[in-house]
Design an enzyme around this catalytic site. Structure first.
Site, PDB file in Angstrom:
ATOM      1  N   ARG A  62       2.016   8.371   9.105  1.00 32.23           N
ATOM      2  CA  ARG A  62       1.822   9.811   8.861  1.00 32.23           C
ATOM      3  C   ARG A  62       0.681  10.388   9.696  1.00 32.23           C
ATOM      4  O   ARG A  62       0.738  11.524  10.147  1.00 32.23           O
ATOM      5  CB  ARG A  62       1.537  10.048   7.377  1.00 32.23           C
ATOM      6  CG  ARG A  62       2.807  10.234   6.582  1.00 32.23           C
ATOM      7  CD  ARG A  62       2.526  10.418   5.104  1.00 32.23           C
ATOM      8  NE  ARG A  62       3.669  11.009   4.428  1.00 32.23           N
ATOM      9  CZ  ARG A  62       4.786  10.374   4.134  1.00 32.23           C
ATOM     10  NH1 ARG A  62       4.943   9.104   4.477  1.00 32.23           N
ATOM     11  NH2 ARG A  62       5.774  10.997   3.514  1.00 32.23           N
ATOM     12  N   GLU A  85      -2.155   5.275   2.755  1.00 34.07           N
ATOM     13  CA  GLU A  85      -2.046   3.877   2.312  1.00 34.07           C
ATOM     14  C   GLU A  85      -3.372   3.271   1.865  1.00 34.07           C
ATOM     15  O   GLU A  85      -3.407   2.422   0.978  1.00 34.07           O
ATOM     16  CB  GLU A  85      -1.428   3.018   3.425  1.00 34.07           C
ATOM     17  CG  GLU A  85       0.052   3.300   3.676  1.00 34.07           C
ATOM     18  CD  GLU A  85       0.296   4.491   4.582  1.00 34.07           C
ATOM     19  OE1 GLU A  85      -0.686   5.104   5.066  1.00 34.07           O
ATOM     20  OE2 GLU A  85       1.471   4.833   4.804  1.00 34.07           O
ATOM     21  N   HIS A  93       5.537   4.975  13.076  1.00 36.43           N
ATOM     22  CA  HIS A  93       5.980   5.714  11.883  1.00 36.43           C
ATOM     23  C   HIS A  93       4.857   6.321  11.053  1.00 36.43           C
ATOM     24  O   HIS A  93       5.115   7.048  10.097  1.00 36.43           O
ATOM     25  CB  HIS A  93       6.815   4.804  10.976  1.00 36.43           C
ATOM     26  CG  HIS A  93       6.003   3.768  10.254  1.00 36.43           C
ATOM     27  ND1 HIS A  93       5.283   4.056   9.113  1.00 36.43           N
ATOM     28  CD2 HIS A  93       5.787   2.474  10.510  1.00 36.43           C
ATOM     29  CE1 HIS A  93       4.671   2.954   8.706  1.00 36.43           C
ATOM     30  NE2 HIS A  93       4.949   1.982   9.544  1.00 36.43           N
ATOM     31  N   ASP A 103       0.807  -1.221   0.000  1.00 40.68           N
ATOM     32  CA  ASP A 103       0.000   0.000   0.000  1.00 40.68           C
ATOM     33  C   ASP A 103       0.839   1.268   0.000  1.00 40.68           C
ATOM     34  O   ASP A 103       0.367   2.322   0.414  1.00 40.68           O
ATOM     35  CB  ASP A 103      -0.911  -0.003   1.230  1.00 40.68           C
ATOM     36  CG  ASP A 103      -0.130  -0.075   2.539  1.00 40.68           C
ATOM     37  OD1 ASP A 103       1.108  -0.039   2.497  1.00 40.68           O
ATOM     38  OD2 ASP A 103      -0.759  -0.160   3.609  1.00 40.68           O
ATOM     39  N   GLU A 115      -0.719  -9.022  -1.352  1.00 44.19           N
ATOM     40  CA  GLU A 115      -1.363  -8.453  -0.147  1.00 44.19           C
ATOM     41  C   GLU A 115      -2.517  -7.538  -0.573  1.00 44.19           C
ATOM     42  O   GLU A 115      -2.611  -6.368  -0.205  1.00 44.19           O
ATOM     43  CB  GLU A 115      -0.369  -7.708   0.754  1.00 44.19           C
ATOM     44  CG  GLU A 115      -0.863  -7.551   2.185  1.00 44.19           C
ATOM     45  CD  GLU A 115       0.063  -6.678   3.044  1.00 44.19           C
ATOM     46  OE1 GLU A 115       0.139  -5.477   2.795  1.00 44.19           O
ATOM     47  OE2 GLU A 115       0.688  -7.223   3.965  1.00 44.19           O
ATOM     48  N   HIS A 120      12.292   4.816  13.540  1.00 41.46           N
ATOM     49  CA  HIS A 120      12.148   4.956  12.080  1.00 41.46           C
ATOM     50  C   HIS A 120      12.950   6.159  11.603  1.00 41.46           C
ATOM     51  O   HIS A 120      13.086   7.141  12.325  1.00 41.46           O
ATOM     52  CB  HIS A 120      10.652   5.136  11.783  1.00 41.46           C
ATOM     53  CG  HIS A 120      10.275   4.899  10.351  1.00 41.46           C
ATOM     54  ND1 HIS A 120      10.524   5.819   9.366  1.00 41.46           N
ATOM     55  CD2 HIS A 120       9.656   3.857   9.744  1.00 41.46           C
ATOM     56  CE1 HIS A 120      10.064   5.361   8.209  1.00 41.46           C
ATOM     57  NE2 HIS A 120       9.535   4.161   8.414  1.00 41.46           N
TER      58      HIS A 120
HETATM   59  C1  UD1 Z   1       6.637   4.685   3.944  1.00 38.81           C
HETATM   60  C2  UD1 Z   1       5.252   4.365   3.369  1.00 38.81           C
HETATM   61  C3  UD1 Z   1       4.390   3.676   4.422  1.00 38.81           C
HETATM   62  C4  UD1 Z   1       5.098   2.473   5.011  1.00 38.81           C
HETATM   63  C5  UD1 Z   1       6.467   2.887   5.537  1.00 38.81           C
HETATM   64  C6  UD1 Z   1       7.235   1.685   6.003  1.00 38.81           C
HETATM   65  C7  UD1 Z   1       4.191   5.857   1.716  1.00 38.81           C
HETATM   66  C8  UD1 Z   1       3.490   7.134   1.510  1.00 38.81           C
HETATM   67  N1  UD1 Z   1       4.592   5.600   2.982  1.00 38.81           N
HETATM   68  O1  UD1 Z   1       6.466   5.658   4.974  1.00 38.81           O
HETATM   69  O2  UD1 Z   1       3.181   3.251   3.821  1.00 38.81           O
HETATM   70  O3  UD1 Z   1       4.322   1.941   6.063  1.00 38.81           O
HETATM   71  O4  UD1 Z   1       7.207   3.517   4.465  1.00 38.81           O
HETATM   72  O5  UD1 Z   1       8.290   2.051   6.847  1.00 38.81           O
HETATM   73  O6  UD1 Z   1       4.402   5.104   0.797  1.00 38.81           O
HETATM   74  N2  UD1 Z   1      14.044   7.834   5.325  1.00 38.81           N
HETATM   75  C9  UD1 Z   1      15.410   7.702   5.319  1.00 38.81           C
HETATM   76  N3  UD1 Z   1      15.939   6.465   5.011  1.00 38.81           N
HETATM   77  C10 UD1 Z   1      15.184   5.381   4.756  1.00 38.81           C
HETATM   78  C11 UD1 Z   1      13.779   5.520   4.796  1.00 38.81           C
HETATM   79  C12 UD1 Z   1      13.230   6.750   5.071  1.00 38.81           C
HETATM   80  O7  UD1 Z   1      16.151   8.638   5.563  1.00 38.81           O
HETATM   81  O8  UD1 Z   1      15.721   4.304   4.495  1.00 38.81           O
HETATM   82  C13 UD1 Z   1      13.456   9.161   5.621  1.00 38.81           C
HETATM   83  C14 UD1 Z   1      13.659  10.164   4.464  1.00 38.81           C
HETATM   84  O9  UD1 Z   1      13.846  11.440   5.005  1.00 38.81           O
HETATM   85  C15 UD1 Z   1      12.336  10.082   3.722  1.00 38.81           C
HETATM   86  C16 UD1 Z   1      11.381   9.934   4.905  1.00 38.81           C
HETATM   87  O10 UD1 Z   1      12.051   9.042   5.800  1.00 38.81           O
HETATM   88  O11 UD1 Z   1      12.060  11.203   2.916  1.00 38.81           O
HETATM   89  C17 UD1 Z   1      10.003   9.439   4.569  1.00 38.81           C
HETATM   90  O12 UD1 Z   1      10.031   8.284   3.756  1.00 38.81           O
HETATM   91  P1  UD1 Z   1       8.651   7.843   2.993  1.00 38.81           P
HETATM   92  O13 UD1 Z   1       8.909   6.549   2.292  1.00 38.81           O
HETATM   93  O14 UD1 Z   1       8.141   8.969   2.185  1.00 38.81           O
HETATM   94  O15 UD1 Z   1       7.643   7.662   4.169  1.00 38.81           O
HETATM   95  P2  UD1 Z   1       7.638   6.651   5.372  1.00 38.81           P
HETATM   96  O16 UD1 Z   1       7.143   7.389   6.560  1.00 38.81           O
HETATM   97  O17 UD1 Z   1       8.942   5.960   5.454  1.00 38.81           O
HETATM   98  N1  UDP Z   2      11.216  -4.187  11.044  1.00 35.84           N
HETATM   99  C1  UDP Z   2      12.591  -4.374  10.949  1.00 35.84           C
HETATM  100  N2  UDP Z   2      13.411  -3.588  11.733  1.00 35.84           N
HETATM  101  C2  UDP Z   2      12.933  -2.647  12.571  1.00 35.84           C
HETATM  102  C3  UDP Z   2      11.518  -2.447  12.643  1.00 35.84           C
HETATM  103  C4  UDP Z   2      10.692  -3.230  11.855  1.00 35.84           C
HETATM  104  O1  UDP Z   2      13.064  -5.226  10.196  1.00 35.84           O
HETATM  105  O2  UDP Z   2      13.716  -1.976  13.248  1.00 35.84           O
HETATM  106  C5  UDP Z   2      10.327  -4.998  10.189  1.00 35.84           C
HETATM  107  C6  UDP Z   2       9.160  -5.683  10.875  1.00 35.84           C
HETATM  108  O3  UDP Z   2       9.520  -6.967  11.327  1.00 35.84           O
HETATM  109  C7  UDP Z   2       8.100  -5.721   9.779  1.00 35.84           C
HETATM  110  C8  UDP Z   2       8.428  -4.529   8.928  1.00 35.84           C
HETATM  111  O4  UDP Z   2       9.731  -4.098   9.274  1.00 35.84           O
HETATM  112  O5  UDP Z   2       8.212  -6.871   8.964  1.00 35.84           O
HETATM  113  C9  UDP Z   2       7.435  -3.429   9.171  1.00 35.84           C
HETATM  114  O6  UDP Z   2       7.856  -2.245   8.578  1.00 35.84           O
HETATM  115  P1  UDP Z   2       7.206  -0.857   8.924  1.00 35.84           P
HETATM  116  O7  UDP Z   2       6.636  -0.892  10.289  1.00 35.84           O
HETATM  117  O8  UDP Z   2       8.241   0.162   8.617  1.00 35.84           O
HETATM  118  O9  UDP Z   2       6.069  -0.704   7.810  1.00 35.84           O
HETATM  119  P2  UDP Z   2       4.550  -1.223   7.722  1.00 35.84           P
HETATM  120  O10 UDP Z   2       4.532  -2.694   7.911  1.00 35.84           O
HETATM  121  O11 UDP Z   2       3.766  -0.494   8.764  1.00 35.84           O
HETATM  122  O12 UDP Z   2       4.136  -0.787   6.362  1.00 35.84           O
END
Ligand code: UD1
Ligand code: UDP
Length: 382
Positions: free
Chosen positions: A207, A133, A205, A97, A119, A238
């Site tokens: 939004r 999402e 994490h 999602d 999924e 996160h």
């Molecule tokens: C994203 C997904 C969310 C998912 C989550 C899993 C969207 C809109 N959001 O949210 O559905 O549940 O990932 O964790 O698709 N960043 C880093 N390094 C990384 C990852 C993120 O620095 O490896 C920081 C960056 O500043 C980036 C920000 O996090 O711009 C947000 O990342 P983004 O993928 O837009 O949103 P998430 O909150 O991570």
């Molecule tokens: N996870 C991980 N390391 C961490 C936190 C979570 O590997 O420090 C794994 C967790 O086991 C799960 C996945 O990341 O499988 C969940 O990711 P996240 O919560 O970022 O996204 P969501 O599932 O809510 O989209």
């Protein structure tokens, strides 16, 4: 000529949940698989792909610090369109999602390439919860030619939306495949945990939690460590700065709330397994923890994963400080209430989701099945 499947991943959970599918497809001698990462996440995606040994053929490297939804959506759609134009796959496969999956589905649709959604069928029916999402998953579902719902409920949702039976394959959730693969490798803890203390694992994490809700969760966690001297909180923070900054500010220097960097999947699984209680807004953790027998308080108002809630092993608590403290206090002080939730119920799969998905993708390509896989048994396994 071998057939071409293009798998798209972008974020940490997609890396985890697509790894079993990608690894299984790699074992199909007559399928030419291309794996593309949008790089929506950088460090957090690479961490999980490394753990599973998944090699990406093309990394679009699109992440920017604190990216906005519209900006990432536009760049991802354009970049994926270019990849699909160049590679001309017969099927595009993506999971979940995120913005990556919604743009993968849209790019495939514009190029008239069949899209397969892993999924599929999870819904809250509230477009703002989870945000964005719910909409991403609806878009992916609307555009998909082939749907892989993880549960009977998700399959029923798709049917109710008018998806034909022959496009729905009840697969189970690939996260259980991933979890079982990690458990089989006997994962180790990332660091020693204090002996004689009960571990409470926290992740956050979403939004819709940014701002006051993050603060309310921090306050609740602080009150719990003050009230229960025998608990130790582990919180892998996160990398999203909207979470990271307030959480680091709240717990800088704390010895009872241990903040750490996002953990490699094996370390995270080991930490879940060692935990007494888990507080999270994560989708994936809501699916994994019940399989490990760990009670979860979900820090969200609604969930698109109600199955474990129905089984009584996950409780929706929201982000109200008082509610979190009250329910966590009950579980930390009432053995019966705790035991009722720590039952090891797994409503999300049996570890064979990727096999079912591969059989179905082969059929879609006109290739005969190379192996048999039993249908998913409906209901929870323990
Ligand atoms: C994203 C997904 C969310 C998912 C989550 C899993 C969207 C809109 N959001 O949210 O559905 O549940 O990932 O964790 O698709 N960043 C880093 N390094 C990384 C990852 C993120 O620095 O490896 C920081 C960056 O500043 C980036 C920000 O996090 O711009 C947000 O990342 P983004 O993928 O837009 O949103 P998430 O909150 O991570
Ligand atoms: N996870 C991980 N390391 C961490 C936190 C979570 O590997 O420090 C794994 C967790 O086991 C799960 C996945 O990341 O499988 C969940 O990711 P996240 O919560 O970022 O996204 P969501 O599932 O809510 O989209």
């Amino acid at each position: 000529m071998s057939e071409q499947i293009l798998c798209v991943v972008g974020t940490r959970p997609e890396g985890i949940k697509m790894a079993p599918v990608i690894l299984a497809l790699r074992n199909e001698p007559d399928i030419n698989l291309v794996t593309v990462s949008t790089g929506q996440h950088r460090e957090m995606l690479n961490q999980v792909l490394d753990f599973f040994g998944v090699k990406v053929d093309e990394d679009l490297g699109l992440m920017q610090p604190n990216q906005t939804l519209a900006d990432f959506t536009a760049r991802s759609l354009q970049a994926l369109d270019k990849v699909m134009d160049e590679r001309k796959p017969k099927i595009v496969v993506a999971q979940g999602d995120t913005t990556t999956v919604a743009t993968a589905a849209l790019a495939a649709f514009y190029r008239q390439i069949p899209f397969a959604h892993v999924e599929a069928g999870l819904r809250t029916h509230d477009l703002r919860n989870p945000f964005p999402e719910e909409l991403n998953r609806v878009i992916a579902g609307k555009l998909a030619d082939l749907h892989f719902p993880p549960t009977q409920r998700a399959a029923d949702v798709l049917r109710a939306e008018g998806v034909a039976d022959d496009r729905i394959v009840l697969a189970g959730n690939t996260v259980i495949d991933a979890l079982l693969q990690a458990v089989a490798k006997k994962p180790s803890l990332p660091f020693p945990l204090p002996p004689n203390k009960r571990v409470v694992l926290v992740t956050l994490h979403r939004r819709e939690s940014f701002g006051p809700s993050v603060q309310a969760v921090c306050n609740a966690v602080q009150r719990l460590v003050d009230r229960f001297p025998d608990i130790h909180v582990v919180w892998p923070v996160h990398l999203n700065p909207n979470v990271r900054e307030p959480v680091q500010k709240a717990f800088a220097g704390s010895t009872t709330v241990q903040l750490c960097e996002p953990l490699a999947y094996n370390h995270f699984v080991a930490t879940m397994n060692q935990s007494h209680l888990i507080l999270t807004d994560s989708g994936g953790v809501q699916e994994e923890a019940p399989a490990l027998g760990k009670p979860v308080l979900v820090l969200r108002e609604v969930t698109e994963r109600p199955e474990a809630v129905d089984h009584g092993v996950v409780a929706l608590v929201g982000t109200d400080e008082e509610k979190i403290v009250n329910l966590a206090t009950t579980l930390l002080s009432d053995e019966k209430a705790y035991a009722a939730m720590a039952r090891g119920v797994s409503p999300y799969g049996d570890g064979k989701a990727a096999e079912r998905i591969v059989v179905s993708l082969r059929r879609k390509l006109g290739l005969s099945a190379r192996t048999d896989v039993s249908p998913l048994k409906i209901g929870a396994t323990t």
